[in-house]
Design a protein around this motif. Structure first.
Motif, PDB file in Angstrom:
ATOM      1  N   ARG A  19       5.019  -1.586   5.978  1.00 39.61           N
ATOM      2  CA  ARG A  19       5.354  -0.550   5.105  1.00 39.61           C
ATOM      3  C   ARG A  19       6.255  -1.022   3.958  1.00 39.61           C
ATOM      4  N   GLU A  20       6.912  -1.772   4.136  1.00 44.64           N
ATOM      5  CA  GLU A  20       7.919  -2.322   3.000  1.00 44.64           C
ATOM      6  C   GLU A  20       6.824  -3.063   2.158  1.00 44.64           C
ATOM      7  N   GLN A  45      -2.551  -4.490   6.688  1.00 48.08           N
ATOM      8  CA  GLN A  45      -2.097  -3.364   6.198  1.00 48.08           C
ATOM      9  C   GLN A  45      -3.266  -2.208   5.808  1.00 48.08           C
ATOM     10  N   GLU A  91      -0.274  -8.032  13.443  1.00 53.15           N
ATOM     11  CA  GLU A  91       0.969  -7.369  12.761  1.00 53.15           C
ATOM     12  C   GLU A  91       2.038  -8.023  12.714  1.00 53.15           C
ATOM     13  N   GLU A  92       2.235  -9.246  13.480  1.00 50.20           N
ATOM     14  CA  GLU A  92       3.422  -9.897  13.382  1.00 50.20           C
ATOM     15  C   GLU A  92       3.831 -10.603  11.998  1.00 50.20           C
ATOM     16  N   GLU A 104       8.088  -5.732   7.292  1.00 55.72           N
ATOM     17  CA  GLU A 104       7.435  -4.693   7.728  1.00 55.72           C
ATOM     18  C   GLU A 104       6.354  -4.283   6.727  1.00 55.72           C
TER      19      GLU A 104
END
Length: 196
Positions: free
Chosen positions: A111-112, A144, A104-105, A109
């Motif tokens: 979410r963005e 995601q 997740e890096e 983001e």
């Protein structure tokens, strides 16, 4: 046989009209490890996931089982073991919701990213906006999506995998310890007569 035992045996034979007093043991002794059961349960979880989600990889159930075991055993050589490239291995892990923190890096983001893609921005436009390549955007999108699926399922599948692999390891450890303890008890007090 003493006299009392003989009387009981004769009484039993008269009452039951049987020829023998002993019964054969029908069931086989149990085992501390039920590896077959763990494999079946892993298969059941994988098949439930395949029914619920669209997988990006077309691996066999056996390959997915090996992936689950390798993931929780923290095997760093998984790609070589499967003769697969890192991207294929990554997609298979995402199929099974097996995320690591490092997955997740990203320089943005998640979410963005989702908001941009839902606003009909193309992966090329998103990549240009974040100054990354399209492969990074596709990878982030898979992470995601896997994270959303896992969250919707309350991480149920990952928890089940972890429990099954841990239970299998525990059973194997218990069986090994029982064998070692039994061997130790059996050889305790024995003298070794070894000539040098």
């Amino acid at each position: 046989m003493d006299e009392k035992t003989e009387e009981l045996r004769d009484l039993f034979l008269d009452v039951t009209e049987e020829d023998t007093v002993t019964e054969r043991q029908e069931e086989t002794p149990g085992s501390l490890t039920d590896e077959r059961s763990v494999e079946e349960r892993l298969t059941a979880v994988i098949e439930r996931m395949q029914g619920a989600y669209e997988f990006d990889t077309d691996w066999s159930t056996e390959e997915y089982r090996r992936l689950v075991r390798g993931f929780f055993e923290e095997n760093d050589e998984l790609a070589a073991e499967f003769d697969a490239d890192e991207d294929e291995l990554f997609r298979a892990r995402m199929d099974l919701h097996l995320l690591r923190e490092a997955d997740e890096e990203f320089p943005f983001e998640l979410r963005e990213l989702r908001e941009r893609l839902e606003a009909d921005e193309s992966p090329e436009e998103v990549a240009a906006a974040y100054d990354v390549d399209e492969a990074t955007v596709r990878r982030a999108r898979r992470v995601q999506r896997a994270r959303e699926e896992a969250r919707t399922a309350n991480d149920r599948y990952r928890d089940e995998f972890e429990e099954l692999v841990a239970d299998g390891d525990l059973s194997n450890r218990l069986a090994r310890d029982a064998r070692e303890d039994g061997l130790k008890e059996a050889t305790e007090g024995m003298e070794n007569d070894i000539e040098m």
